[in-house]
Design an enzyme around this catalytic site. Structure first.
Site, PDB file in Angstrom:
ATOM      1  N   ILE A   1       0.858  -1.175   0.000  1.00 45.28           N
ATOM      2  CA  ILE A   1       0.000   0.000   0.000  1.00 45.28           C
ATOM      3  C   ILE A   1       0.897   1.228   0.000  1.00 45.28           C
ATOM      4  O   ILE A   1       1.788   1.353   0.847  1.00 45.28           O
ATOM      5  CB  ILE A   1      -0.927   0.032   1.231  1.00 45.28           C
ATOM      6  CG1 ILE A   1      -1.600  -1.325   1.447  1.00 45.28           C
ATOM      7  CG2 ILE A   1      -1.961   1.139   1.082  1.00 45.28           C
ATOM      8  CD1 ILE A   1      -2.448  -1.812   0.313  1.00 45.28           C
ATOM      9  N   CYS A   2       0.685   2.126  -0.949  1.00 46.55           N
ATOM     10  CA  CYS A   2       1.400   3.398  -1.008  1.00 46.55           C
ATOM     11  C   CYS A   2       2.920   3.174  -0.971  1.00 46.55           C
ATOM     12  O   CYS A   2       3.455   2.411  -1.776  1.00 46.55           O
ATOM     13  CB  CYS A   2       0.915   4.295   0.132  1.00 46.55           C
ATOM     14  SG  CYS A   2       1.343   6.044  -0.061  1.00 46.55           S
TER      15      CYS A   2
END
Length: 339
Positions: free
Chosen positions: A108-109
């Site tokens: 994520i990210c």
């Protein structure tokens, strides 16, 4: 996926991780359980100790990464400090160990930096938050960074953009496991879009470049946004701002690295996308946003998103009731059949 068998999701966390990187995907899987899925979530850290998030909240941990079981899905969270410093070797080693036994791995990210430090992105396509894609590409040149994608799938490895794109990624994983029906139910319940396709831009097309500094260009931007259906041809714009068409084109090229007509299309495209999001048909969106026809809107969507307007509308607005008593024009119906 056998709904009777629990699908074990492990989430690797660390101090200063982004809270939404954990809570966003976790809510998707938790909500899916209400609709018949069977996900089991375990939070993992180096040493098995609680971690403090970017908002100061302490998160308890279920197990030590060193002794964690094999996960069906491994999620690696991100944090603001990752792009600016070397990744803790203990953290990258934990990611490497957990990934070796996981069915699929997703970041994520800025969690992509942890995967990259673990060597998991070597020779792979990947993305991360748009502010840090250049840093990821410089630090890990063997990774093929795609800077303008919400998420990227390369085999069983997934990377996603900024924090809310983690929700899009979780919905995509959910759809792989359980199909679009259950995924629509979850998206509706969480009041989010049915997942945006990974290739969609991380941000609005007309916002990808810097805002105009020149008063004339700002004036044109305001004119198009205020009345997108007006005549915004090159000569009409030049006349309104009292410069020659050639000079106006030069100004756009110099400051925004585009042409006046391409810029007008971007603004209209963003408006059309918002109209589709709010439930308008593709032909209505074309008319209200200033495109001369549905076909011209379809070509713009193909250029910017790689999908047709009707396909975009089905993907993102399936949780909204369709307009009643509407007969689609021939062009739109045909496109819907192809999409």
């Amino acid at each position: 996926m056998d709904p009777k068998k629990a699908h074990h999701v492990g989430v690797l966390v660390f101090d200063e991780m982004k809270m939404l990187d954990l809570s966003g995907p976790a809510e998707v899987f938790s909500e899916a359980n209400r609709y018949g899925a069977n996900y089991r979530l375990s939070i993992v850290s180096v040493g098995g100790t609680p971690v403090r998030t970017s908002i100061g909240l302490e998160v308890p941990v279920d197990t030590d990464a060193a002794s964690a079981p094999a996960f069906d899905t491994l999620l690696v969270t991100g944090g603001d400090l990752l792009p600016g410093r070397l990744v803790d070797p203990n953290l990258s080693a934990a990611a490497s160990r957990l990934a070796a036994t996981a069915g699929r791995v997703a970041s994520i990210c800025t969690g992509a930096f942890i995967l990259a430090a673990a060597g998991l992105l070597d020779g792979r396509r990947a993305t991360t938050h748009w502010q840090h894609t250049a840093s990821l590409a410089r630090g890990y040149p063997s990774t093929r960074v795609e800077p303008d994608a919400l998420y990227v799938k390369d085999g069983t490895l997934y990377t996603s953009a900024g924090v809310t794109a983690g929700i899009d990624l979780a919905l995509a994983l959910l759809e792989e496991d359980h199909g679009p029906g259950l995924t629509r139910d979850v998206a509706r319940s969480l009041v989010v879009y049915m997942q945006r396709p990974g290739g969609q831009s991380q941000f609005s097309a007309s916002l990808q470049g810097p805002a105009p500094r020149t008063p004339v260009l700002r004036q044109i931007q305001d004119m198009v946004q205020t009345d997108p259906t007006a005549d915004h041809s090159l000569n009409a714009l030049a006349t309104r701002v009292r410069v020659s068409a050639r000079h106006l084109t030069r100004m756009f090229r110099t400051e925004l690295d585009t042409t006046p007509m391409k810029y007008v299309e971007l603004i209209r495209f963003d408006l059309a996308k918002a109209l589709l999001d709010s439930g308008h048909s593709a032909t209505e969106a074309a008319s209200l946003s200033g495109f001369p026809s549905y076909e011209s809107l379809r070509r713009a969507f193909a250029r910017h998103l790689g999908v047709s307007p009707t396909r975009y509308r089905r993907r993102f607005t399936t949780t909204r009731p369709a307009p009643r008593h509407r007969t689609a024009p021939t062009g739109e119906a045909a496109d819907g059949e192809r999409a």
